[in-house]
Design an enzyme around this catalytic site. Structure first.
Site, PDB file in Angstrom:
ATOM      1  N   ARG A 116       0.814  -1.317  -0.216  1.00  0.00           N
ATOM      2  CA  ARG A 116       0.013   0.123   0.006  1.00  0.00           C
ATOM      3  C   ARG A 116       0.798   1.272  -0.097  1.00  0.00           C
ATOM      4  NH1 ARG A 116      -2.472  -3.245   3.795  1.00  0.00           N
ATOM      5  NH2 ARG A 116      -4.202  -4.212   2.734  1.00  0.00           N
ATOM      6  N   LYS A 139       2.359  11.490 -10.378  1.00  0.00           N
ATOM      7  CA  LYS A 139       1.311  10.927 -11.351  1.00  0.00           C
ATOM      8  C   LYS A 139       2.193   9.608 -11.578  1.00  0.00           C
ATOM      9  CE  LYS A 139      -0.841  12.621 -14.883  1.00  0.00           C
ATOM     10  NZ  LYS A 139      -1.459  13.562 -15.812  1.00  0.00           N
ATOM     11  N   GLU A 164       9.090  20.080 -24.242  1.00  0.00           N
ATOM     12  CA  GLU A 164       8.457  20.206 -23.115  1.00  0.00           C
ATOM     13  C   GLU A 164       8.771  21.364 -22.422  1.00  0.00           C
ATOM     14  OE1 GLU A 164       5.863  18.213 -22.179  1.00  0.00           O
ATOM     15  OE2 GLU A 164       6.257  16.493 -23.428  1.00  0.00           O
ATOM     16  N   LYS A 209       6.213  23.188 -12.835  1.00  0.00           N
ATOM     17  CA  LYS A 209       5.431  21.940 -12.567  1.00  0.00           C
ATOM     18  C   LYS A 209       4.981  21.834 -11.103  1.00  0.00           C
ATOM     19  CE  LYS A 209       4.030  17.553 -13.514  1.00  0.00           C
ATOM     20  NZ  LYS A 209       4.351  16.467 -14.242  1.00  0.00           N
ATOM     21  N   GLU A 221      -5.623  16.513 -10.201  1.00  0.00           N
ATOM     22  CA  GLU A 221      -6.226  16.910 -11.196  1.00  0.00           C
ATOM     23  C   GLU A 221      -7.682  17.001 -10.936  1.00  0.00           C
ATOM     24  OE1 GLU A 221      -4.953  14.027 -14.176  1.00  0.00           O
ATOM     25  OE2 GLU A 221      -3.553  15.363 -14.933  1.00  0.00           O
ATOM     26  N   ARG A 280      -4.332  21.561 -13.556  1.00  0.00           N
ATOM     27  CA  ARG A 280      -3.128  20.942 -13.976  1.00  0.00           C
ATOM     28  C   ARG A 280      -3.408  20.869 -15.498  1.00  0.00           C
ATOM     29  NH1 ARG A 280      -0.359  16.197 -10.280  1.00  0.00           N
ATOM     30  NH2 ARG A 280       1.035  15.432 -12.088  1.00  0.00           N
ATOM     31  N   ASN A 291      -1.095  20.363 -20.263  1.00  0.00           N
ATOM     32  CA  ASN A 291      -1.667  19.676 -21.494  1.00  0.00           C
ATOM     33  C   ASN A 291      -1.208  20.496 -22.808  1.00  0.00           C
ATOM     34  OD1 ASN A 291      -1.717  17.134 -20.954  1.00  0.00           O
ATOM     35  ND2 ASN A 291      -3.866  17.297 -20.371  1.00  0.00           N
ATOM     36  N   HIS A 325      -0.646  18.994 -26.289  1.00  0.00           N
ATOM     37  CA  HIS A 325      -0.812  17.587 -25.959  1.00  0.00           C
ATOM     38  C   HIS A 325      -2.091  17.047 -26.741  1.00  0.00           C
ATOM     39  CE1 HIS A 325       2.791  17.927 -23.421  1.00  0.00           C
ATOM     40  NE2 HIS A 325       2.825  16.761 -23.364  1.00  0.00           N
ATOM     41  N   HIS A 384      -0.867  14.190 -29.032  1.00  0.00           N
ATOM     42  CA  HIS A 384      -1.357  12.755 -28.717  1.00  0.00           C
ATOM     43  C   HIS A 384      -1.887  12.442 -29.903  1.00  0.00           C
ATOM     44  CE1 HIS A 384      -1.475  13.387 -24.022  1.00  0.00           C
ATOM     45  NE2 HIS A 384      -0.190  12.635 -24.475  1.00  0.00           N
ATOM     46  N   HIS A 416       7.551  11.694 -28.711  1.00  0.00           N
ATOM     47  CA  HIS A 416       6.396  12.456 -28.019  1.00  0.00           C
ATOM     48  C   HIS A 416       6.844  13.905 -28.130  1.00  0.00           C
ATOM     49  CE1 HIS A 416       3.643  13.207 -24.839  1.00  0.00           C
ATOM     50  NE2 HIS A 416       4.543  14.265 -24.237  1.00  0.00           N
TER      51      HIS A 416
END
Ligand SMILES: NC(=O)c1ccc[n+]([C@@H]2O[C@H](COP(=O)([O-])OP(=O)(O)OC[C@H]3O[C@@H](n4cnc5c(N)ncnc54)[C@H](O)[C@@H]3O)[C@@H](O)[C@H]2O)c1
Ligand SMILES: [Zn+2]
Length: 344
Positions: free
Chosen positions: A112, A134, A176, A214, A224, A229, A233, A236, A240, A253
């Site tokens: 956990r 994340k 980025e 960040k 989020e 947040r 993106n 993106h 994507h 990417h």
């Protein structure tokens, strides 16, 4: 060395950025049973030496996105159990975003949740993936479908590891970095313009500025839930789609995100942002045109998990250093921008 704080109450931690940081890890990680998780490439370059120094177990996996899987996770669980690692144990994730996500997910679920220190070795992971908690692995049906929020205890960036990073990976990370300039900090773009002297100081300054953004975004919207947040993106949404339609091979990417940012700038109609972006992408020899089928891209956009309630969300520049989120961009506008970029 510089330090960026990620403020998350009892889950707060520092991002330490400097030269020779791998050599400082023994002090940071002392007194714990440590398992270093890495891939064979980074393992050979840095992992073996580090594990000897730390008296740690070194677990190496094949490099590449394919490792970010349930099978990859299983290999790590098996090792942790075999070694009898308990909740006092420590995982060190040494590698790019693939290792960071995989080791982060495993650390977040084993018993956990056990402690992890993220030690990113790609520019992308240094400015993005390693910070924010994340974590995810892929399912055969889609990327990052299985995951958990699990904040690291610390992020340690050793800029010396950039010396061995292949140039395509470095350029992807720079896309980025450009993203951060456009969403928050035009000073970043200034640092990249002209002919910057690329030395250790340059990297420490640049990565620190990106990490600070960040960290700020994550502090305000850890899980989020507020939508804040989402600004990360930028580039993106279409990025994507380009990655997916290119079969994750044609465009990296970073290359796809560069094109996605250009598409977003064109959609916004902010000429100054568009011109600056073209200048930066060209200077880095990142693509500014894309020859894919418009209809394939539109389909991919609709499939993207970020499309909520049938709407595709775009992060668009308001001016250089500020973005806004729009979910009502007409499809015709998207089509005309994709054609401008070279799609048919
Ligand atoms: N969790 C997040 O918030 C987040 C954010 C962005 C991206 N990601 C994830 O990150 C992953 C991409 O990460 P990436 O771009 O770092 O790719 P990566 O981890 O696959 O690394 C790229 C390649 O570079 C090699 N490499 C790494 N460091 C090196 C070094 N110092 N010298 C030489 N070679 C080195 C690796 O072995 C690998 O082959 C994706 O899976 C993406 O989903 C996660
Ligand atoms: Zn990205």
């Amino acid at each position: 060395m510089s330090k960026v704080r990620v403020n998350l109450k009892e889950r707060s931690y520092d991002v330490l950025i400097g030269k020779g940081m791998l050599g400082r890890l023994p002090r940071l990680a002392k007194g714990r049973r440590i398992v270093i998780i890495t891939d064979y490439t980074v393992g050979a370059l840095y992992g073996k030496k580090l594990s000897k120094k730390l008296g740690a177990c070194l677990l190496q996996l094949p490099p590449g996105e394919i490792t970010k899987s349930i099978a990859g996770t299983s290999v790590i669980y098996d090792k942790l159990i075999e070694l009898g690692i308990n909740r006092d144990g420590l995982i060190i994730a040494l590698g790019g975003g693939v290792i960071g996500d995989l080791a982060g997910f495993t650390a977040g679920t084993y018993l956990r949740g056990i402690n992890i220190i993220q030690v990113p070795t790609t520019l992308l992971a240094m400015v993005d993936a390693a910070i924010g908690g994340k974590t995810a692995i892929n399912h055969p049906k889609g990327k990052n479908l299985i995951g958990v929020f699990h904040q690291p205890k610390q992020v340690v960036v050793d800029i010396d590891t950039l010396n061995t990073l292949p140039s395509r990976e470095l350029k992807g990370g720079l896309a980025e970095v450009i993203k951060y300039g456009f969403i928050k900090d035009p000073g970043i773009l200034k640092m990249l313009s002209g002919n910057p002297q690329v030395n250790s100081n340059f990297w420490i300054k640049l990565i620190t500025r990106c990490a600070a953004i960040k960290a700020e975004v994550v502090s305000k919207d850890e899980r989020e839930t507020t939508g804040y947040r989402m600004i990360l993106n930028f580039g993106h949404t279409i990025g994507h789609a380009i990655e997916a339609v290119g079969g994750f091979k044609k465009f990296s990417h970073g290359e796809a995100v560069g094109l996605g940012m250009l598409a977003a700038a064109k959609i916004s109609g902010k000429r100054e942002a568009e011109a600056k972006l073209v200048m930066l992408l060209k200077a880095l020899k990142l693509p500014t045109t894309v020859k894919l089928k418009v209809k394939d891209l539109l389909l991919a956009l609709k499939l993207d998990k970020k499309a909520r309630s049938g709407k595709v969300r775009f992060v668009l520049p308001v001016k250089i250093g500020q973005v806004t989120i729009k979910d009502n961009v007409p499809e015709a506008k998207v089509v005309s921008v994709l054609k401008e970029l070279g799609c048919s």
